[in-house]
Structures are given as C-alpha cells and as structure tokens.
Write a protein that holds these residues in place. Structure first.
Motif, PDB file in Angstrom:
ATOM      1  N   UNK A 143      13.424  87.076   0.514  1.00  0.00           N
ATOM      2  CA  UNK A 143      12.860  86.126  -0.445  1.00  0.00           C
ATOM      3  C   UNK A 143      12.405  84.816   0.194  1.00  0.00           C
ATOM      4  N   UNK A 144      12.004  84.878   1.452  1.00  0.00           N
ATOM      5  CA  UNK A 144      11.565  83.668   2.155  1.00  0.00           C
ATOM      6  C   UNK A 144      10.389  82.980   1.460  1.00  0.00           C
ATOM      7  N   UNK A 145       9.400  83.765   1.082  1.00  0.00           N
ATOM      8  CA  UNK A 145       8.209  83.180   0.457  1.00  0.00           C
ATOM      9  C   UNK A 145       8.550  82.557  -0.894  1.00  0.00           C
ATOM     10  N   UNK A 146       9.380  83.225  -1.657  1.00  0.00           N
ATOM     11  CA  UNK A 146       9.783  82.680  -2.962  1.00  0.00           C
ATOM     12  C   UNK A 146      10.520  81.356  -2.784  1.00  0.00           C
ATOM     13  N   UNK A 147      11.442  81.318  -1.841  1.00  0.00           N
ATOM     14  CA  UNK A 147      12.188  80.082  -1.594  1.00  0.00           C
ATOM     15  C   UNK A 147      11.278  78.992  -1.026  1.00  0.00           C
ATOM     16  N   UNK A 148      10.344  79.377  -0.187  1.00  0.00           N
ATOM     17  CA  UNK A 148       9.396  78.408   0.368  1.00  0.00           C
ATOM     18  C   UNK A 148       8.512  77.834  -0.734  1.00  0.00           C
ATOM     19  N   UNK A 149       8.032  78.693  -1.621  1.00  0.00           N
ATOM     20  CA  UNK A 149       7.192  78.239  -2.737  1.00  0.00           C
ATOM     21  C   UNK A 149       7.984  77.310  -3.663  1.00  0.00           C
ATOM     22  N   UNK A 150       9.219  77.677  -3.935  1.00  0.00           N
ATOM     23  CA  UNK A 150      10.070  76.827  -4.784  1.00  0.00           C
ATOM     24  C   UNK A 150      10.279  75.457  -4.158  1.00  0.00           C
ATOM     25  N   UNK A 151      10.560  75.426  -2.867  1.00  0.00           N
ATOM     26  CA  UNK A 151      10.769  74.153  -2.191  1.00  0.00           C
ATOM     27  C   UNK A 151       9.490  73.318  -2.196  1.00  0.00           C
ATOM     28  N   UNK A 152       8.360  73.954  -1.970  1.00  0.00           N
ATOM     29  CA  UNK A 152       7.084  73.236  -1.992  1.00  0.00           C
ATOM     30  C   UNK A 152       6.871  72.564  -3.344  1.00  0.00           C
ATOM     31  N   UNK A 153       7.105  73.302  -4.410  1.00  0.00           N
ATOM     32  CA  UNK A 153       6.912  72.737  -5.754  1.00  0.00           C
ATOM     33  C   UNK A 153       7.888  71.585  -6.006  1.00  0.00           C
ATOM     34  N   UNK A 154       9.139  71.771  -5.638  1.00  0.00           N
ATOM     35  CA  UNK A 154      10.140  70.707  -5.831  1.00  0.00           C
ATOM     36  C   UNK A 154       9.723  69.446  -5.079  1.00  0.00           C
ATOM     37  N   UNK A 155       9.345  69.604  -3.815  1.00  0.00           N
ATOM     38  CA  UNK A 155       8.965  68.437  -3.015  1.00  0.00           C
ATOM     39  C   UNK A 155       7.668  67.810  -3.520  1.00  0.00           C
ATOM     40  N   UNK A 156       6.658  68.632  -3.740  1.00  0.00           N
ATOM     41  CA  UNK A 156       5.334  68.111  -4.067  1.00  0.00           C
ATOM     42  C   UNK A 156       5.221  67.602  -5.495  1.00  0.00           C
ATOM     43  N   UNK A 157       6.211  67.883  -6.332  1.00  0.00           N
ATOM     44  CA  UNK A 157       6.250  67.263  -7.669  1.00  0.00           C
ATOM     45  C   UNK A 157       6.357  65.748  -7.555  1.00  0.00           C
TER      46      UNK A 157
END
Length: 174
Positions: free
Chosen positions: A82-96
């Motif tokens: 689930x690397x991509x899912x976790x990476x996408x989640x982190x991107x959204x959290x940070x970039x919010x």
C-alpha cells in the motif's frame, strides 16, 4: 538539477509559509534518502523530472505533476502493498496546508495512485507521469543493468525463488 529548489519554487505558488515548506521538503528528502532505498530515491525523482521536462509544454498542470512526483514514492517499503495509497494520503494531508483546491488535491492523489499499476489513463497528465516513472525500462543496457541491481537490493528480503517470478510478473505487466 536541484530538487529542493524545484520543490521550494512550486510551493511558493501555493503558500507563503516558508518554514512549513522547508519542513515538507525535509520530510521528502529524509524519506527518499533512507538507506533501504537503492532505486526509489532522489536520483529517481531527478530522472522523472528530466523526462517530464521534455514534454512540459504538453502537460496540462505541471504544478500538480510536480507535487505528484515528489510524493509518489514518499512512503516506500518493498514488503508493503500500500505504498502508493499511503503516499497519496500523506500528499493530501501535507498539501491541504497550501492553497490547493479539493479538486487539485484529488488530482494529485489520482496521479500518485496511478503509479501503482501504470495503466493507461484518459487523463494525459497521468500518462506522462506514469511513463516518466517507468522510463528506466527503456534506458540503455548499462543504465538498465544498474537499475536491476538497485531494485534487487531493495527487494533483498525476498529469496530468488520468490523475487524472480514476482519481478517477471511485474515486467510483463509493464
């Protein structure tokens, strides 16, 4: 190519908080610089940007692609599914924390998630990203050989009898 400068420049379009942007960069740099990363590291990001530069004028939103490149492998563990899912989640959290719309955040997430399967998309920007991510597969023999060695090191936890069929399956898919 100075990745930090690319990240800082693109970030200033969406946030004036330089301290926050520095924190985000430090996190990205730290993640991509882990000793377990032999291929999925900062050099990989440089290669992607090099590839994308050639088609920059054809990309609809280069800013979003840039964020997606930086975050697409920010979470990476060779044994995880689930690397991509976790990476996408982190991107959204940070970039919010930046002035990005929900639609922009969704597009970044979609782009990152697309790097999991690398399937053709109706979104041309996604296709540019996934093609650039896999561009190493079309490299010259020497570069490709070095890549295979680096990937094998990342997956060294797996014995050959598990690694080789799994790697073959991935390459056939690509």
């Amino acid at each position: 190519m100075v990745l930090k400068n690319i990240f800082l420049e693109i970030s200033q379009n969406y946030s004036s908080d330089k301290k926050l942007t520095e924190e985000f960069w430090t996190e990205i740099e730290t993640q991509y610089s882990k000793t377990s990363r032999h291929y999925h590291n900062l050099e990989h990001l440089e290669n992607i940007f090099s590839e994308l530069e050639e088609v920059k004028s054809e990309i609809t939103d280069f800013d979003l692609i840039t964020f997606s490149v930086f975050y697409h492998d920010v979470i990476y563990k060779s044994t995880a599914k689930d690397n991509e899912e976790k990476s996408a989640e982190l991107a959204v959290v940070r970039l919010k924390n930046y002035n990005l719309s929900d639609n922009q955040l969704q597009r970044i997430s979609k782009q990152i998630l697309a790097t999991k399967k690398h399937e053709k998309s109706s979104d041309q920007d996604v296709n540019f990203l996934t093609d650039a991510d896999l561009s190493i597969l079309g490299a010259d023999r020497n570069t490709y050989q070095k890549y295979t060695e680096k990937i094998r090191k990342e997956y060294s936890v797996y014995p050959d009898f598990l690694y080789k069929p799994g790697r073959k399956k991935a390459l056939v898919h690509f």
